[in-house]
Design a protein around this motif. Structure first.
Motif, PDB file in Angstrom:
ATOM      1  N   VAL A  47       0.840  -1.198   0.000  1.00  0.00           N
ATOM      2  CA  VAL A  47       0.000   0.000   0.000  1.00  0.00           C
ATOM      3  C   VAL A  47       0.875   1.248   0.000  1.00  0.00           C
ATOM      4  CG1 VAL A  47      -1.651   1.337   1.367  1.00  0.00           C
ATOM      5  CG2 VAL A  47      -1.995  -1.103   1.050  1.00  0.00           C
ATOM      6  N   LYS A  91      -5.996  -4.086   8.348  1.00  0.00           N
ATOM      7  CA  LYS A  91      -6.656  -3.405   9.471  1.00  0.00           C
ATOM      8  C   LYS A  91      -6.780  -4.316  10.645  1.00  0.00           C
ATOM      9  CE  LYS A  91      -9.086  -0.044   6.760  1.00  0.00           C
ATOM     10  NZ  LYS A  91     -10.299   0.599   6.401  1.00  0.00           N
ATOM     11  N   MET A 139      -6.477  -3.019   1.651  1.00  0.00           N
ATOM     12  CA  MET A 139      -6.730  -2.395   2.960  1.00  0.00           C
ATOM     13  C   MET A 139      -7.432  -3.295   3.985  1.00  0.00           C
ATOM     14  SD  MET A 139      -5.141   0.394   2.984  1.00  0.00           S
ATOM     15  CE  MET A 139      -5.760   1.138   4.466  1.00  0.00           C
ATOM     16  N   GLN A 155      -5.639   2.711  -7.412  1.00  0.00           N
ATOM     17  CA  GLN A 155      -6.467   3.043  -6.244  1.00  0.00           C
ATOM     18  C   GLN A 155      -7.299   1.828  -5.830  1.00  0.00           C
ATOM     19  OE1 GLN A 155      -6.520   5.849  -4.370  1.00  0.00           O
ATOM     20  NE2 GLN A 155      -8.016   4.890  -3.034  1.00  0.00           N
ATOM     21  N   LYS A 156      -7.875   1.131  -6.805  1.00  0.00           N
ATOM     22  CA  LYS A 156      -8.673  -0.066  -6.511  1.00  0.00           C
ATOM     23  C   LYS A 156      -7.808  -1.144  -5.850  1.00  0.00           C
ATOM     24  CE  LYS A 156     -12.200   0.349 -10.104  1.00  0.00           C
ATOM     25  NZ  LYS A 156     -12.745  -0.271 -11.343  1.00  0.00           N
ATOM     26  N   GLN A 191      -5.138  -0.621  -3.989  1.00  0.00           N
ATOM     27  CA  GLN A 191      -4.944  -0.171  -2.605  1.00  0.00           C
ATOM     28  C   GLN A 191      -6.162  -0.501  -1.754  1.00  0.00           C
ATOM     29  OE1 GLN A 191      -4.018   4.055  -2.642  1.00  0.00           O
ATOM     30  NE2 GLN A 191      -2.078   3.660  -1.629  1.00  0.00           N
ATOM     31  N   GLU A 192      -7.336  -0.193  -2.264  1.00  0.00           N
ATOM     32  CA  GLU A 192      -8.572  -0.459  -1.532  1.00  0.00           C
ATOM     33  C   GLU A 192      -8.805  -1.953  -1.330  1.00  0.00           C
ATOM     34  OE1 GLU A 192     -11.488   1.592  -3.900  1.00  0.00           O
ATOM     35  OE2 GLU A 192     -10.767   3.563  -3.259  1.00  0.00           O
ATOM     36  N   PHE A 193      -8.375  -2.756  -2.290  1.00  0.00           N
ATOM     37  CA  PHE A 193      -8.515  -4.206  -2.189  1.00  0.00           C
ATOM     38  C   PHE A 193      -7.647  -4.754  -1.058  1.00  0.00           C
ATOM     39  CE2 PHE A 193      -7.806  -8.620  -3.272  1.00  0.00           C
ATOM     40  CZ  PHE A 193      -9.040  -9.039  -3.749  1.00  0.00           C
TER      41      PHE A 193
END
Length: 117
Positions: free
Chosen positions: A85, A117, A113, A106-107, A109-111
Motif C-alpha cells: 500500500v 486493518k 486495505m 487506487q482499486k 490499494q482499496e482491495f
C-alpha cells in the motif's frame, strides 16, 4: 464416524478436514479474497503500463507480484501488504494522466486495505 478407524486430519489456515479410511475430501477455503476481482484490477493495470518509463512499470509489476503472492497465502503477512500500500502511493503520481491506471492502482490499494486493518 468411529475414531477407532484410520482417521486423517488435515489443517490448513483456519480450515480443518477430517477423513476416515480412504475417503476423499474436495474442499475450498474462502479467505475473503475474490480472485476474479483482483485479476480484473491487475489486468487493467498491466494493460495501461505502456506509457510509463520502464523502471516505473517494473516497479508497479513488482508491487502486483508481492500483493498476489501474499494474498494467495492462508495467512498473509500484514507488514508486506502494508508495504505494498505504501509503495502504491507514489505510483499514483506517476500514473497521473493515465486515468485507467490511476483508478486501478487506487482499486488495488482499496482491495488490500481490509487485510491490514
Amino acid at each position: 464416524m468411529g475414531m477407532d478407524k484410520n482417521v486423517t486430519f488435515n489443517v490448513s489456515g483456519g480450515q480443518l478436514n477430517v477423513a476416515s479410511e480412504s475417503a476423499t475430501i474436495n474442499a475450498t477455503q474462502n479467505n475473503g479474497v475474490s480472485g476474479d476481482e483482483l485479476d480484473s484490477i491487475v489486468k487493467n493495470i498491466l494493460e495501461n503500463l505502456s506509457e510509463l518509463k520502464k523502471e516505473n512499470a517494473e516497479g508497479i509489476i513488482d508491487i502486483i507480484d508481492i500483493t498476489k503472492e501474499e494474498l494467495a497465502k492462508s495467512q498473509p503477512k500484514v507488514s508486506r501488504l502494508r508495504n505494498c500500500v505504501t509503495l502504491i502511493a507514489p505510483m499514483m503520481t506517476i500514473a497521473n494522466g493515465i486515468p485507467v491506471l490511476a483508478t486501478n492502482l487506487q482499486k488495488l490499494q482499496e482491495f488490500i486495505m481490509p487485510f491490514i486493518k
